[in-house]
Design a protein around this motif. Structure first.
Motif, short mmCIF file in Angstrom:
data_model
loop_
_atom_site.label_atom_id
_atom_site.label_comp_id
_atom_site.label_asym_id
_atom_site.label_seq_id
_atom_site.Cartn_x
_atom_site.Cartn_y
_atom_site.Cartn_z
N ILE A 207 17.40 22.45 35.66
CA ILE A 207 18.17 23.66 35.98
C ILE A 207 17.16 24.78 36.12
O ILE A 207 16.29 24.96 35.26
CB ILE A 207 19.20 24.00 34.89
CG1 ILE A 207 20.13 22.81 34.61
CG2 ILE A 207 20.02 25.23 35.31
CD1 ILE A 207 21.04 22.99 33.41
N THR A 208 17.30 25.53 37.20
CA THR A 208 16.39 26.64 37.49
C THR A 208 17.14 27.96 37.40
O THR A 208 18.30 28.05 37.80
CB THR A 208 15.79 26.47 38.91
OG1 THR A 208 15.12 25.20 38.96
CG2 THR A 208 14.80 27.56 39.24
N PHE A 209 16.46 28.96 36.87
CA PHE A 209 17.01 30.31 36.73
C PHE A 209 15.99 31.30 37.25
O PHE A 209 14.79 31.10 37.09
CB PHE A 209 17.28 30.64 35.25
CG PHE A 209 18.06 29.62 34.51
CD1 PHE A 209 19.45 29.70 34.45
CD2 PHE A 209 17.43 28.57 33.86
CE1 PHE A 209 20.18 28.75 33.74
CE2 PHE A 209 18.15 27.62 33.15
CZ PHE A 209 19.53 27.71 33.10
N THR A 210 16.46 32.38 37.84
CA THR A 210 15.60 33.50 38.19
C THR A 210 15.78 34.57 37.13
O THR A 210 16.90 35.00 36.87
CB THR A 210 15.96 34.07 39.58
OG1 THR A 210 15.84 33.03 40.54
CG2 THR A 210 15.05 35.22 39.96
N VAL B 237 12.55 27.10 34.21
CA VAL B 237 13.05 25.75 34.48
C VAL B 237 13.22 25.01 33.15
O VAL B 237 12.33 25.06 32.29
CB VAL B 237 12.07 24.97 35.39
CG1 VAL B 237 12.57 23.56 35.65
CG2 VAL B 237 11.84 25.71 36.70
N ILE B 238 14.38 24.33 33.00
CA ILE B 238 14.63 23.48 31.83
C ILE B 238 15.13 22.13 32.32
O ILE B 238 15.57 22.00 33.47
CB ILE B 238 15.68 24.10 30.87
CG1 ILE B 238 17.03 24.28 31.57
CG2 ILE B 238 15.17 25.40 30.27
CD1 ILE B 238 18.19 24.61 30.64
N GLU B 239 15.10 21.13 31.44
CA GLU B 239 15.71 19.83 31.75
C GLU B 239 17.22 20.04 31.87
O GLU B 239 17.77 20.93 31.24
CB GLU B 239 15.45 18.84 30.62
CG GLU B 239 14.00 18.55 30.34
CD GLU B 239 13.82 17.83 29.01
OE1 GLU B 239 14.81 17.37 28.40
OE2 GLU B 239 12.67 17.75 28.57
N ASN B 240 17.87 19.18 32.64
CA ASN B 240 19.33 19.26 32.78
C ASN B 240 19.98 18.09 32.04
O ASN B 240 20.04 16.98 32.55
CB ASN B 240 19.75 19.23 34.24
CG ASN B 240 21.24 19.38 34.42
OD1 ASN B 240 21.98 19.54 33.46
ND2 ASN B 240 21.69 19.33 35.65
N PRO B 241 20.51 18.33 30.83
CA PRO B 241 21.17 17.27 30.08
C PRO B 241 22.65 17.13 30.40
O PRO B 241 23.32 16.24 29.88
CB PRO B 241 20.99 17.73 28.64
CG PRO B 241 21.09 19.22 28.74
CD PRO B 241 20.42 19.57 30.06
N PHE B 242 23.17 18.02 31.25
CA PHE B 242 24.61 18.10 31.49
C PHE B 242 24.97 17.47 32.83
O PHE B 242 24.20 17.49 33.76
CB PHE B 242 25.07 19.56 31.47
CG PHE B 242 24.61 20.32 30.26
CD1 PHE B 242 25.09 19.99 29.00
CD2 PHE B 242 23.70 21.35 30.36
CE1 PHE B 242 24.67 20.68 27.87
CE2 PHE B 242 23.27 22.05 29.25
CZ PHE B 242 23.75 21.71 27.99
N ASP B 243 26.21 16.95 32.94
CA ASP B 243 26.66 16.38 34.21
C ASP B 243 27.66 17.28 34.92
O ASP B 243 28.16 16.95 35.99
CB ASP B 243 27.26 14.99 34.01
CG ASP B 243 28.43 14.98 33.02
OD1 ASP B 243 28.85 16.05 32.57
OD2 ASP B 243 28.90 13.88 32.72
N ASP B 244 27.94 18.46 34.34
CA ASP B 244 28.95 19.33 34.94
C ASP B 244 28.43 20.73 35.28
O ASP B 244 29.22 21.62 35.59
CB ASP B 244 30.16 19.45 34.01
CG ASP B 244 29.82 20.05 32.66
OD1 ASP B 244 28.62 20.16 32.32
OD2 ASP B 244 30.75 20.43 31.92
#
Length: 185
Positions: free
Chosen positions: A50-53, A20-27
Motif C-alpha cells: 500500500i502506497t501513501f503520499t 510504502v507498507i506491506e498489504n496484509p488486507f484483502d479489502d
C-alpha cells in the motif's frame, strides 16, 4: 475515524514523500484511510504493498520521516457497522514525544514518556494514542506520564521495539480536546 486497536505491524519505507507498507488486507482500495503509526493517510496505490503520499507537514510533525525501515502500527478506518474497541482516535497527530523508559513487572510493562505540550489533555485513567495505539494513562509526574501495557498489546504492536530516546507520535483524547475548548474561558 480509528479506535487505536492495531491490526497489523508492517515495516515501512519512505521514499521522498511516499510511504510504502506491506498489504496484509484483502479489502483495501485506493482512497481508503489507513492509520500508519497513528497518522491518518490515504492509500494512493494498492497491490502487494500500500502506497501513501505524505504531505511535508505530516512528515515534519510526525515520526514517519525518521522511522524509515522500522515497524509501524497499521489500522484500517472503523467501518460504520464495526465494533468499537479502544477509544476515539482521529489520526490527526498532535505531535511527537520521547519514549523514556520501561519497567516490566510480572505481566505488566510500564512505559514512561515525556509530557506533551498539551499537558491539560493528560489525566490519570484518561486515554492517549501513542503510535496509533489506544492506551490508558496510569500515572502522571511533573514532566512525564506512564501507561500500563498488557502483554497482548506489547507483543502485537511496535511498543516492543522502542528504545529510550525514540520519538513516538501522540494524539490527545478527542473528548478532552473538546472539553478544553468548551471550558477554556
Amino acid at each position: 475515524m480509528f479506535t487505536g486497536i492495531v491490526e497489523y505491524v508492517s515495516k515501512m519505507e519512505i521514499r521522498g514523500n511516499t510511504l510504502v507498507i506491506e498489504n496484509p488486507f484483502d479489502d483495501v482500495k485506493i482512497g481508503d484511510s489507513i492509520a500508519v503509526n497513528g497518522v491518518c493517510l490515504t492509500a494512493t496505490a494498492v497491490g502487494r504493498h500500500i502506497t501513501f503520499t505524505c504531505g511535508l507537514e505530516t512528515l515534519k510533525r510526525t515520526n514517519l520521516g525518521i522511522w524509515n525501515g522500522r515497524e509501524a502500527n497499521i489500522e484500517r478506518a472503523l467501518p460504520i457497522n464495526g465494533r468499537f474497541d479502544g477509544h476515539i482516535v482521529t489520526g490527526h497527530i498532535d505531535g511527537t514525544i520521547k519514549f523514556l523508559k520501561s519497567l516490566k513487572e510480572r505481566e505488566t510493562t510500564w512505559m514512561t514518556f515525556s509530557m506533551p505540550r498539551e499537558r491539560w489533555g493528560i489525566a490519570e485513567k484518561g486515554s492517549i494514542a501513542i503510535n496509533g495505539i489506544s492506551l490508558t494513562i496510569a500515572k502522571i509526574d511533573l514532566d512525564t506520564f506512564t501507561v500500563q501495557v498488557i502483554p497482548h498489546t506489547f507483543e502485537n504492536t511496535n511498543l516492543r521495539t522502542l528504545h529510550p530516546g525514540d520519538i513516538v507520535n501522540y494524539e490527545i483524547d478527542v473528548i478532552a480536546r473538546y472539553l478544553k475548548g468548551i471550558y477554556k474561558g
